[in-house]
Design a protein around this motif. Sequence first.
Motif, mmCIF file in Angstrom:
data_model
loop_
_atom_site.group_PDB
_atom_site.id
_atom_site.type_symbol
_atom_site.label_atom_id
_atom_site.label_comp_id
_atom_site.label_asym_id
_atom_site.label_seq_id
_atom_site.Cartn_x
_atom_site.Cartn_y
_atom_site.Cartn_z
ATOM 1 N N ARG A 101 1.047 -1.282 0.146
ATOM 2 C CA ARG A 101 0.011 -0.135 -0.007
ATOM 3 C C ARG A 101 0.956 1.157 -0.114
ATOM 4 O O ARG A 101 0.495 2.141 -0.650
ATOM 5 C CB ARG A 101 -0.973 -0.128 1.409
ATOM 6 C CG ARG A 101 -1.689 1.175 1.446
ATOM 7 C CD ARG A 101 -2.961 1.007 0.340
ATOM 8 N NE ARG A 101 -3.720 2.433 0.559
ATOM 9 C CZ ARG A 101 -3.725 3.589 -0.409
ATOM 10 N NH1 ARG A 101 -2.699 3.433 -1.211
ATOM 11 N NH2 ARG A 101 -4.481 4.625 -0.226
ATOM 12 N N VAL A 102 2.016 1.188 0.610
ATOM 13 C CA VAL A 102 2.768 2.126 0.677
ATOM 14 C C VAL A 102 3.792 2.597 -0.597
ATOM 15 O O VAL A 102 3.854 3.611 -1.261
ATOM 16 C CB VAL A 102 3.978 2.162 1.923
ATOM 17 C CG1 VAL A 102 4.718 3.237 1.940
ATOM 18 C CG2 VAL A 102 3.164 2.200 3.392
ATOM 19 N N THR A 103 4.175 1.296 -0.965
ATOM 20 C CA THR A 103 5.258 1.404 -2.239
ATOM 21 C C THR A 103 4.637 1.328 -3.567
ATOM 22 O O THR A 103 5.058 1.572 -4.533
ATOM 23 C CB THR A 103 6.282 0.276 -2.107
ATOM 24 O OG1 THR A 103 5.962 -0.834 -2.143
ATOM 25 C CG2 THR A 103 7.270 0.734 -0.689
ATOM 26 N N VAL A 118 2.077 -4.401 -15.058
ATOM 27 C CA VAL A 118 1.160 -3.608 -14.680
ATOM 28 C C VAL A 118 1.426 -3.197 -13.116
ATOM 29 O O VAL A 118 1.501 -4.132 -12.309
ATOM 30 C CB VAL A 118 -0.290 -4.434 -14.518
ATOM 31 C CG1 VAL A 118 -1.403 -3.636 -13.918
ATOM 32 C CG2 VAL A 118 -0.646 -4.784 -15.868
ATOM 33 N N PHE A 119 1.222 -1.828 -12.879
ATOM 34 C CA PHE A 119 1.737 -1.410 -11.322
ATOM 35 C C PHE A 119 0.627 -0.688 -10.732
ATOM 36 O O PHE A 119 0.356 0.284 -11.474
ATOM 37 C CB PHE A 119 3.154 -0.514 -11.594
ATOM 38 C CG PHE A 119 3.447 0.030 -10.385
ATOM 39 C CD1 PHE A 119 3.979 -0.843 -9.238
ATOM 40 C CD2 PHE A 119 3.489 1.397 -10.149
ATOM 41 C CE1 PHE A 119 4.360 -0.212 -7.952
ATOM 42 C CE2 PHE A 119 4.101 1.788 -8.973
ATOM 43 C CZ PHE A 119 4.536 1.000 -7.921
ATOM 44 N N GLN A 120 0.490 -0.928 -9.626
ATOM 45 C CA GLN A 120 -0.650 -0.182 -9.020
ATOM 46 C C GLN A 120 0.062 0.788 -8.016
ATOM 47 O O GLN A 120 0.553 0.550 -7.007
ATOM 48 C CB GLN A 120 -1.792 -0.996 -8.077
ATOM 49 C CG GLN A 120 -2.700 -0.430 -7.199
ATOM 50 C CD GLN A 120 -3.645 0.210 -8.205
ATOM 51 O OE1 GLN A 120 -4.155 -0.339 -9.151
ATOM 52 N NE2 GLN A 120 -3.984 1.679 -7.686
ATOM 53 N N PRO A 121 0.072 2.214 -8.207
ATOM 54 C CA PRO A 121 0.976 3.121 -7.483
ATOM 55 C C PRO A 121 0.346 3.027 -5.997
ATOM 56 O O PRO A 121 -0.909 2.872 -5.703
ATOM 57 C CB PRO A 121 0.620 4.375 -8.060
ATOM 58 C CG PRO A 121 -0.522 4.119 -8.826
ATOM 59 C CD PRO A 121 -0.488 2.747 -9.212
ATOM 60 N N GLY A 122 1.399 3.645 -5.049
ATOM 61 C CA GLY A 122 0.805 3.523 -3.577
ATOM 62 C C GLY A 122 0.922 4.953 -3.149
ATOM 63 O O GLY A 122 1.093 5.828 -3.914
ATOM 64 N N LEU A 123 0.836 5.062 -1.879
ATOM 65 C CA LEU A 123 0.839 6.457 -1.070
ATOM 66 C C LEU A 123 2.128 7.279 -1.408
ATOM 67 O O LEU A 123 2.181 8.396 -1.739
ATOM 68 C CB LEU A 123 0.735 6.177 0.355
ATOM 69 C CG LEU A 123 -0.320 5.482 0.806
ATOM 70 C CD1 LEU A 123 -0.280 5.221 2.159
ATOM 71 C CD2 LEU A 123 -1.579 6.093 0.455
ATOM 72 N N HIS A 143 10.483 -1.345 9.660
ATOM 73 C CA HIS A 143 10.595 -1.629 8.415
ATOM 74 C C HIS A 143 9.985 -0.792 7.246
ATOM 75 O O HIS A 143 10.583 -0.227 6.353
ATOM 76 C CB HIS A 143 10.434 -3.280 7.885
ATOM 77 C CG HIS A 143 9.064 -3.282 7.650
ATOM 78 N ND1 HIS A 143 8.332 -3.770 8.469
ATOM 79 C CD2 HIS A 143 8.526 -3.544 6.403
ATOM 80 C CE1 HIS A 143 7.002 -4.119 8.053
ATOM 81 N NE2 HIS A 143 7.120 -3.871 6.684
ATOM 82 N N ILE A 144 8.822 -0.265 7.885
ATOM 83 C CA ILE A 144 8.177 0.461 6.788
ATOM 84 C C ILE A 144 8.894 2.020 7.008
ATOM 85 O O ILE A 144 8.969 2.669 6.243
ATOM 86 C CB ILE A 144 6.458 0.653 7.400
ATOM 87 C CG1 ILE A 144 5.992 -0.471 7.256
ATOM 88 C CG2 ILE A 144 5.793 1.962 6.786
ATOM 89 C CD1 ILE A 144 5.819 -0.907 5.699
#
Length: 334
Positions: A101-103, A118-123, A143-144
Motif C-alpha cells: 500500500r505504501v510503495t 502492471v503497477f498499482q501505485p501506492g501512497l 521496516h516501513i
Amino acid sequence: MTQPFPFSAIVGQDEMKLAMILTAVDPSIGGVLVFGDRGTGKSTAVRALAALLPRITAVEGCPVNAAKPANCPEWAKVTGTRTHDIPTPVVDLPLGASEDRVTGALDIERALVDGEKVFQPGLLASANRGYLYIDEVNLLEDHIVDLLLDVAQSGENVVEREGLSIRHAARFVLVGSGNPEEGELRPQLLDRFGLSVDVASPTDISQRVEVLRRRDAFENDKSAFMVRWQAEDATIREQILTARIALKSLKPDDATLHDVAELCIAMGSDGVRGELALLKAARAYAAYRDDTAISRDHIRAVAPLALRHRLRRDPLDDAGSGARVGRVIETVLG
C-alpha cells in the motif's frame, strides 16, 4: 474541498511552525519529527502549510503528479499532454498500511502471463511533490519507517518483485508525529529525520483563550476567518518562494562550516547527518529572513531543531534535550 485552518492563525508553537517552513524552503533538509501531546496542532500545521503554498502544475492523469509529460513514468501509460493546477498534495499514511500500500504493487500474474508490467501505485506516488504525514510514527513498524526514510532521502521509489523492477519519483517532505508516552523511535531512525520539535499544550491562560477564540471563529464563520488571515498567509508564501530562489546564492564560508562541525562534535553527534541538517536549516533560515549571508545567529536559531534528537542519552543529566543543546551552543558559539 474543506479549507484547512490558516497557518498564520495557529497560536504559539513557533518552533514547529519554523521547522515546517524551513522544510518548505528546502525539502532536502530531511523532514520533521514532532513529538508531544495530542491536540497541539501537529496535523493542523502540516495541512495549513501545504494549503498556503502555491498550487502545483501536474500532468492530467499522472499518478506521481509529474510537472511535464516526459517526467511521467512509462508504466502509467498517460497518453495526454494536458496539465492542470492541483493543491500541494498532503497524504496520510495510516498505521496499518502494508508495504504494498505504501510503495505500490506489481501484478506478477499479468506480468508472467501477458508479459505486461502492471503497477498499482501506492501512497508514495500520491505524495510526490508534496507532504507525507504519519501520525503516531513511533507505533509504525520499523521496516516501513526505514523504507520511508530511504525513499525520502533518495527521492525515488523502487519496487522489485520476481525480477521485475518499477521506479518512479517520490520527492516529498516527510512529517512524523507522535506521543513519547506511547513509545520511542529507535536512535537510528531519529537520526534520519532532519529536524525535530517537542511540542506541549500551552500553559498560559491567555494563549489558551486565544486558541479557543480562533478555533470558534473558524468553525462558525469560516469565510470571514479565512479572509482575516489570508494576508498573513500570503506574506509567508512569498517569503518561502523568495527564499527558495535565494538558497542558490547563499554559500557557507569557512567560518560557518567550522562552527557547524565544532557544534556537532561538542554535541557528540554520530556521522555527518547532523552537520548537513544543521547547515541546510541555517541556510534555509537565512534565506527565509532575506539575509545575504549565513551567520552564527542563524546557526544558533536552528541548532536545537537539527540536533536535539541526535544527543546521546546521559543518565546523569536530568535536563531536557533542549537545555543540553542550549548549553553546548553557548559554550561553542558564545
